[in-house]
Design a protein around this motif. Structure first.
Motif, PDB file in Angstrom:
ATOM      1  N   ILE A 103      17.941  34.482  25.695  1.00 30.41           N
ATOM      2  CA  ILE A 103      19.122  33.706  25.371  1.00 30.41           C
ATOM      3  C   ILE A 103      19.073  33.346  23.891  1.00 30.41           C
ATOM      4  CG2 ILE A 103      17.986  31.600  26.245  1.00 30.41           C
ATOM      5  CD1 ILE A 103      20.790  30.407  26.644  1.00 30.41           C
ATOM      6  N   THR A 104      20.187  33.573  23.197  1.00 33.60           N
ATOM      7  CA  THR A 104      20.313  33.271  21.777  1.00 33.60           C
ATOM      8  C   THR A 104      21.387  32.219  21.593  1.00 33.60           C
ATOM      9  OG1 THR A 104      19.704  35.536  21.184  1.00 33.60           O
ATOM     10  CG2 THR A 104      20.815  34.223  19.497  1.00 33.60           C
ATOM     11  N   ILE A 105      21.072  31.165  20.844  1.00 35.38           N
ATOM     12  CA  ILE A 105      22.043  30.100  20.591  1.00 35.38           C
ATOM     13  C   ILE A 105      22.155  29.878  19.089  1.00 35.38           C
ATOM     14  CG2 ILE A 105      22.652  27.680  20.984  1.00 35.38           C
ATOM     15  CD1 ILE A 105      21.045  27.775  23.553  1.00 35.38           C
ATOM     16  N   PHE A 106      23.385  29.982  18.590  1.00 35.23           N
ATOM     17  CA  PHE A 106      23.661  29.785  17.162  1.00 35.23           C
ATOM     18  C   PHE A 106      24.423  28.480  16.966  1.00 35.23           C
ATOM     19  CE2 PHE A 106      26.737  30.281  13.637  1.00 35.23           C
ATOM     20  CZ  PHE A 106      25.833  30.366  12.564  1.00 35.23           C
ATOM     21  N   ASN A 107      23.954  27.656  16.047  1.00 37.40           N
ATOM     22  CA  ASN A 107      24.594  26.382  15.734  1.00 37.40           C
ATOM     23  C   ASN A 107      25.587  26.601  14.597  1.00 37.40           C
ATOM     24  OD1 ASN A 107      25.347  23.814  14.991  1.00 37.40           O
ATOM     25  ND2 ASN A 107      23.260  23.030  14.694  1.00 37.40           N
ATOM     26  N   ALA A 108      26.895  26.591  14.923  1.00 35.18           N
ATOM     27  CA  ALA A 108      27.931  26.799  13.914  1.00 35.18           C
ATOM     28  C   ALA A 108      28.445  25.481  13.339  1.00 35.18           C
ATOM     29  CB  ALA A 108      29.090  27.589  14.516  1.00 35.18           C
ATOM     30  N   GLY A 109      27.837  24.379  13.731  1.00 38.44           N
ATOM     31  CA  GLY A 109      28.301  23.079  13.268  1.00 38.44           C
ATOM     32  C   GLY A 109      27.661  22.655  11.956  1.00 38.44           C
ATOM     33  N   ASP A 110      27.896  21.405  11.608  1.00 44.56           N
ATOM     34  CA  ASP A 110      27.382  20.889  10.329  1.00 44.56           C
ATOM     35  C   ASP A 110      26.306  19.835  10.516  1.00 44.56           C
ATOM     36  OD1 ASP A 110      28.878  18.824  11.337  1.00 44.56           O
ATOM     37  OD2 ASP A 110      30.333  18.763   9.690  1.00 44.56           O
ATOM     38  N   GLN A 111      25.651  19.842  11.702  1.00 41.85           N
ATOM     39  CA  GLN A 111      24.563  18.894  11.929  1.00 41.85           C
ATOM     40  C   GLN A 111      23.479  19.527  12.797  1.00 41.85           C
ATOM     41  OE1 GLN A 111      26.497  15.588  13.841  1.00 41.85           O
ATOM     42  NE2 GLN A 111      27.019  16.744  15.677  1.00 41.85           N
ATOM     43  N   ILE A 112      22.265  19.049  12.629  1.00 41.09           N
ATOM     44  CA  ILE A 112      21.150  19.515  13.442  1.00 41.09           C
ATOM     45  C   ILE A 112      21.383  19.092  14.887  1.00 41.09           C
ATOM     46  CG2 ILE A 112      18.668  19.287  13.844  1.00 41.09           C
ATOM     47  CD1 ILE A 112      18.354  18.775  10.848  1.00 41.09           C
ATOM     48  N   SER A 113      21.082  19.994  15.821  1.00 39.68           N
ATOM     49  CA  SER A 113      21.310  19.695  17.232  1.00 39.68           C
ATOM     50  C   SER A 113      20.079  20.038  18.052  1.00 39.68           C
ATOM     51  CB  SER A 113      22.513  20.485  17.760  1.00 39.68           C
ATOM     52  OG  SER A 113      23.703  20.112  17.097  1.00 39.68           O
ATOM     53  N   ASN A 114      19.828  19.226  19.067  1.00 43.45           N
ATOM     54  CA  ASN A 114      18.761  19.491  20.017  1.00 43.45           C
ATOM     55  C   ASN A 114      19.351  20.077  21.294  1.00 43.45           C
ATOM     56  OD1 ASN A 114      16.742  18.492  18.334  1.00 43.45           O
ATOM     57  ND2 ASN A 114      16.966  16.403  19.107  1.00 43.45           N
ATOM     58  N   ILE A 115      18.767  21.178  21.733  1.00 44.04           N
ATOM     59  CA  ILE A 115      19.222  21.832  22.960  1.00 44.04           C
ATOM     60  C   ILE A 115      18.000  22.194  23.793  1.00 44.04           C
ATOM     61  CG2 ILE A 115      20.197  23.984  23.864  1.00 44.04           C
ATOM     62  CD1 ILE A 115      22.341  23.854  21.825  1.00 44.04           C
ATOM     63  N   SER A 116      18.117  21.996  25.110  1.00 43.75           N
ATOM     64  CA  SER A 116      17.023  22.342  26.011  1.00 43.75           C
ATOM     65  C   SER A 116      17.292  23.695  26.655  1.00 43.75           C
ATOM     66  CB  SER A 116      16.875  21.286  27.113  1.00 43.75           C
ATOM     67  OG  SER A 116      16.442  20.060  26.577  1.00 43.75           O
ATOM     68  N   ILE A 117      16.271  24.528  26.666  1.00 40.25           N
ATOM     69  CA  ILE A 117      16.326  25.823  27.340  1.00 40.25           C
ATOM     70  C   ILE A 117      15.115  25.899  28.252  1.00 40.25           C
ATOM     71  CG2 ILE A 117      16.472  28.316  27.089  1.00 40.25           C
ATOM     72  CD1 ILE A 117      17.388  27.863  24.196  1.00 40.25           C
ATOM     73  N   PHE A 118      15.371  26.004  29.560  1.00 40.05           N
ATOM     74  CA  PHE A 118      14.281  25.975  30.533  1.00 40.05           C
ATOM     75  C   PHE A 118      13.349  24.797  30.279  1.00 40.05           C
ATOM     76  CE2 PHE A 118      15.488  30.511  30.603  1.00 40.05           C
ATOM     77  CZ  PHE A 118      15.782  30.634  31.961  1.00 40.05           C
TER      78      PHE A 118
ATOM     79  N   GLY B  32      32.128  24.072  22.624  1.00 36.14           N
ATOM     80  CA  GLY B  32      32.298  22.931  21.733  1.00 36.14           C
ATOM     81  C   GLY B  32      31.677  21.710  22.378  1.00 36.14           C
ATOM     82  N   PHE B  33      30.769  21.064  21.658  1.00 38.20           N
ATOM     83  CA  PHE B  33      30.056  19.922  22.228  1.00 38.20           C
ATOM     84  C   PHE B  33      29.841  18.866  21.153  1.00 38.20           C
ATOM     85  CE2 PHE B  33      26.036  17.724  23.388  1.00 38.20           C
ATOM     86  CZ  PHE B  33      26.437  17.175  24.599  1.00 38.20           C
ATOM     87  N   ARG B  34      30.517  17.746  21.309  1.00 32.85           N
ATOM     88  CA  ARG B  34      30.368  16.591  20.432  1.00 32.85           C
ATOM     89  C   ARG B  34      30.518  16.954  18.955  1.00 32.85           C
ATOM     90  NH1 ARG B  34      26.186  12.369  23.421  1.00 32.85           N
ATOM     91  NH2 ARG B  34      27.078  12.680  25.519  1.00 32.85           N
ATOM     92  N   GLY B  35      31.577  17.716  18.677  1.00 30.16           N
ATOM     93  CA  GLY B  35      31.905  18.056  17.305  1.00 30.16           C
ATOM     94  C   GLY B  35      31.212  19.279  16.757  1.00 30.16           C
ATOM     95  N   THR B  36      30.379  19.941  17.552  1.00 29.12           N
ATOM     96  CA  THR B  36      29.659  21.128  17.106  1.00 29.12           C
ATOM     97  C   THR B  36      29.978  22.298  18.021  1.00 29.12           C
ATOM     98  OG1 THR B  36      27.839  19.840  16.181  1.00 29.12           O
ATOM     99  CG2 THR B  36      27.375  22.138  16.710  1.00 29.12           C
ATOM    100  N   GLN B  37      30.159  23.464  17.426  1.00 29.66           N
ATOM    101  CA  GLN B  37      30.380  24.657  18.235  1.00 29.66           C
ATOM    102  C   GLN B  37      29.112  25.505  18.261  1.00 29.66           C
ATOM    103  OE1 GLN B  37      33.025  28.181  17.250  1.00 29.66           O
ATOM    104  NE2 GLN B  37      34.243  27.249  18.882  1.00 29.66           N
ATOM    105  N   PHE B  38      28.753  25.922  19.463  1.00 34.53           N
ATOM    106  CA  PHE B  38      27.579  26.768  19.664  1.00 34.53           C
ATOM    107  C   PHE B  38      28.021  28.121  20.200  1.00 34.53           C
ATOM    108  CE2 PHE B  38      26.145  22.399  20.234  1.00 34.53           C
ATOM    109  CZ  PHE B  38      25.059  22.347  19.384  1.00 34.53           C
ATOM    110  N   SER B  39      27.399  29.172  19.693  1.00 35.36           N
ATOM    111  CA  SER B  39      27.622  30.528  20.207  1.00 35.36           C
ATOM    112  C   SER B  39      26.406  30.920  21.019  1.00 35.36           C
ATOM    113  CB  SER B  39      27.834  31.516  19.054  1.00 35.36           C
ATOM    114  OG  SER B  39      28.996  31.183  18.327  1.00 35.36           O
TER     115      SER B  39
END
Length: 772
Positions: A737-752, A722-729
């Motif tokens: 690595i697979t990341i699913f955005n279960a929240g209700d807003q677009i999110s930016n995430i850095s991978i490598f 859980g990060f700033r109101g959004t849950q990521f799987s």
């Protein structure tokens, strides 16, 4: 190291009964729900070695300090969580012979902690000395759905006994703490009663005046038909019910105990009896099976937010779930007056008080797996104790609003009586300040700084300013007479970790002031007035100290030094220490330990973990290799930091080795001390080892960043954040690595270091995840 717990993904299982392991198991199979908890003592009589433990959160006693001589500044007491009323006691008298596994011949025995649904189950077959055999199944839980409730179902089958069984159901408040300094009992009786709604016993703590009422409704069925219990024995702090029943071979006795524990922390003392009757009556009406179903539902919600799934390694899977389970049993975040004792509800060691462990190790777990308010309440706890922290500093000669938070506390007042901890482990101030930074960095909750955090940071900065002194010899500021997290070195000068964290705290206090100024100038004006902050004068002093602090290092080796003179010690490595000499805290004299170069936990590596952005990988590798070789890991807080740093260094073998050590610390009794209780606060480090270590999760510039690898022993691992109101799987497999955005807003995430924009309900896959 013990190895008797069977591997299972969702359960902790013990097959067979070994009295020599019993107190270890009493710790491992403990239960709790944040409001109360209990060691895994047997319900029936047990005359063997046992540490009885029932605990109610927030209820403590100021046990008078026991020291050889008194010095100014010593705390007058050591606050202790109290062993409270034992509600589950059952006595079975078979024609003059008690059911007691210490005297019986145990034919079979199985104990299981079912973590997915949150209950403890025990089955055994035993032959008592008179020759009769009984079969028993028991199941109990502490409700996560209603934290004022616990329940027990105990089923006994008289396999070959015919005759009179006398059953006594006991509510026993005549208990004591094993760690009582003067063998004092800490409870007085207020009253007791027996009504159709249950049996009630009210106790009051001496000195502190907490009142706790225990209400128990006992229901007994013989072959499905109800039996009537009668009032039995009443004495001081004790009440029981009993019945005598004629049994035939094969008869089955079902005993249910529905329980409530309420304290004057949450209700007026005058209301306790009425409220206890109300709560107990409602729980009894619901019945054991419905309460158990509600328990399973409540745990399902917990696991949905905080589970970690590991594929291909059952032992590792069991271990991480055990750690997560115990953390959730210990603290739920509902009450900002409560905190996390190092042993939780599993034992008396460390008094059940608050240590720096909470801020240094537990905050990251609750930030990611629970509502934001849960972690916030841990910080509010410290804010509410700020005045006490200032008083603590005053007792040691500090002034002008300097705040020294206690090393050990229940109410904000220092209550530890070992001088090298009470006076010298001042590094706890740094952990508390860092936790504020960590919380704000993770949540983006700048309001916390305005409402609570800055005031705490100012008090801490003022303490550091007064604690240092100018060295004419070094022409730098120094800090003398301290103890770092490595408690195998006391009263040392210039502990690198303490000095480094002091510098960081001074700078962050000034940075936080500027944040509040930009966000809310009016609020800053209020805080300046409330604290008497003289920005020009105090900031100039803080800046001068931070720029001129002496930080010991050895330039030839390229390492930071634990403290002045560390290299004067004989540099024997742990690999050359015979196994027969470990753990050294149980084999060596304290004098020998203090003179050795062996390290309980590496202070330098703790600092490089907190402030990792300040050090490049080469510096980290040099320090890691040097100090790891000298660290005996006899602090439960040590292995997780080493695991995280090894992962950052792409040292998969050592990262995994240290993960297993921290994850199975209690399950395998690595340090030969699990019988005292579990190491609850270090369990959060197990979670950190996976999420911050193997998954490489960090927060940078308000975004999540991952640099994952997959241990060779695993096929995959997955978790939610859980990060700033959004849950990521997040799922990590070999090379992916697979990341699913279960929240209700677009999110930016850095991978490598590559930024991905993930729309709500969508998944991103990166194929660089390493396998080490």
């Amino acid at each position: 190291m013990k190895n008797y717990i069977q591997a299972a993904a969702w359960s902790i299982i013990e097959e067979g009964f070994d009295p020599a392991l019993h107190q270890i198991s009493e710790s491992i199979f403990s239960l709790g729900n944040g409001h109360m908890g209990q060691r895994a003592n047997f319900e029936e009589t047990y005359s063997g070695e046992s540490l009885s433990g029932n605990y109610v959160a927030g209820v403590y006693y100021p046990d008078k300090t026991r020291v050889g001589w008194w010095k100014n500044g010593y705390p007058e007491y050591f606050a202790k969580v109290l062993n409270s009323c034992n509600w589950m006691g059952l006595q079975f008298d078979f024609g003059g012979t008690l059911l007691d596994l210490h005297t019986a011949e145990v034919k079979s025995f199985r104990r299981e902690l079912q973590m997915q649904k949150g209950y403890l189950q025990r089955n055994f077959v035993a032959t008592i000395p008179s020759g009769s055999t009984v079969e028993v199944q028991s199941k109990r839980f502490f409700s996560m759905a209603n934290d004022e409730i616990a329940a027990l179902h105990y089923q006994l089958k008289a396999t070959d006994f015919t005759g009179t069984l006398k059953l006594k159901a006991v509510v026993d408040g005549d208990v004591s703490n094993q760690d009582s300094n003067y063998d004092e009992k800490f409870w007085d009786e207020v009253g007791k009663s027996r009504t159709e709604k249950g049996t009630f016993l009210t106790l009051r703590t001496k000195k502190t005046g907490f009142e706790v009422i225990t209400g128990v409704k006992t229901i007994v069925l013989l072959n499905g038909k109800p039996l009537e219990l009668k009032s039995s024995e009443e004495r001081n702090k004790y009440i029981s019910e009993e019945l005598a029943v004629e049994l035939q071979a094969g008869d089955v006795l079902d005993i249910y105990k529905i329980v409530t524990n309420l304290s004057s922390q949450n209700y007026a003392a005058a209301e306790l009896s009425a409220r206890a009757e109300e709560v107990l009556h409602a729980a009894t009406a619901a019945g054991f099976e419905k309460l158990l179903a509600e328990q399973a539902e409540a745990w399902a919600l917990k696991w949905a937010e905080g589970d970690i799934q590991i594929e291909g390694d059952t032992s590792a899977q069991q271990a991480i779930r055990f750690n997560i389970f115990q953390l959730n049993q210990t603290y739920t975040g509902k009450d900002a007056r409560l905190n996390i004792g190092p042993k939780g509800f599993t034992g008396e060691k460390y008094g059940g008080s608050t240590y720096w462990d909470t801020e240094a190790y537990c905050i990251p777990f609750y930030l990611s797996t629970a509502n934001q308010e849960v972690a916030k309440n841990l910080l509010v706890y410290r804010y509410k104790h700020l005045e006490k922290a200032i008083e603590n500093a005053q007792k040691l000669g500090f002034d002008k609003g300097a705040a020294l938070y206690p090393m050990v506390t229940m109410n904000g007042e220092e209550c530890h009586n070992e001088w090298e901890i009470t006076f010298e482990e001042i590094h706890r101030n740094g952990a508390i300040a860092f936790a504020i930074y960590n919380y704000v960095r993770y949540t983006g909750d700048q309001d916390y700084l305005k409402q609570y955090g800055l005031e705490v940071l100012i008090g801490i900065a003022r303490f550091w300013k007064q604690r240092v002194n100018w060295s004419e010899d070094k022409q730098q500021y120094v800090m003398l007479g301290v103890t770092g997290p490595n408690e195998y070195e006391n009263n040392i000068n210039n502990n690198w970790y303490t000095n480094t964290m002091a510098v960081w705290c001074l700078n962050y206090a000034m940075e936080a002031t500027e944040i509040v100024r930009a966000e809310d100038p009016a609020r800053l004006a209020e805080l300046i007035e409330a604290t008497g902050l003289n920005e020009a004068e105090e900031f100039a002093a803080w800046t001068k100290i931070s720029a001129g602090m002496y930080l010991p290092e050895d330039k030839n080796l390229g390492i930071f030094l634990q403290q002045d003179g560390y290299l004067d010690k004989e540099q024997i490595l742990v690999k050359d220490l015979p196994a027969s000499q470990r753990p050294i805290n149980q084999k060596w004299s304290w004098d020998r330990i203090l003179r050795s170069g062996f390290i309980k936990q590496a202070d330098v590596l703790q600092g490089m973990y907190f402030l990792e952005d300040q050090y490049d990988l080469d510096a980290l590798r040099r320090n890691f290799d040097f100090y790891e070789a000298r660290t005996v890991h006899e602090s439960s807080l040590s292995p997780c930091v080493h695991s995280i740093l090894a992962a950052k260094l792409n040292d998969g073998a050592r990262a995994y080795e240290f993960y297993l050590r921290t994850a199975r610390l209690d399950l395998d009794d690595y340090n030969n001390d699990t019988e005292d209780g579990l190491h609850i606060t270090s369990m959060a480090g197990t979670w950190m080892s996976i999420v911050e270590g193997f998954a490489g999760m960090r927060v940078r510039n308000g975004q999540l960043l991952f640099r994952p690898f997959l241990p060779q022993e695993w096929q995959s691992f997955a978790f939610k954040i859980g990060f700033r109101g959004t849950q990521f799987s997040i799922t990590i497999r070999a090379g992916e690595i697979t990341i699913f955005n279960a929240g209700d807003q677009i999110s930016n995430i850095s991978i490598f270091d590559e930024v991905y924009q993930i729309p709500t309900g969508e998944t991103v896959i990166n194929y660089q995840a390493a396998a080490l």
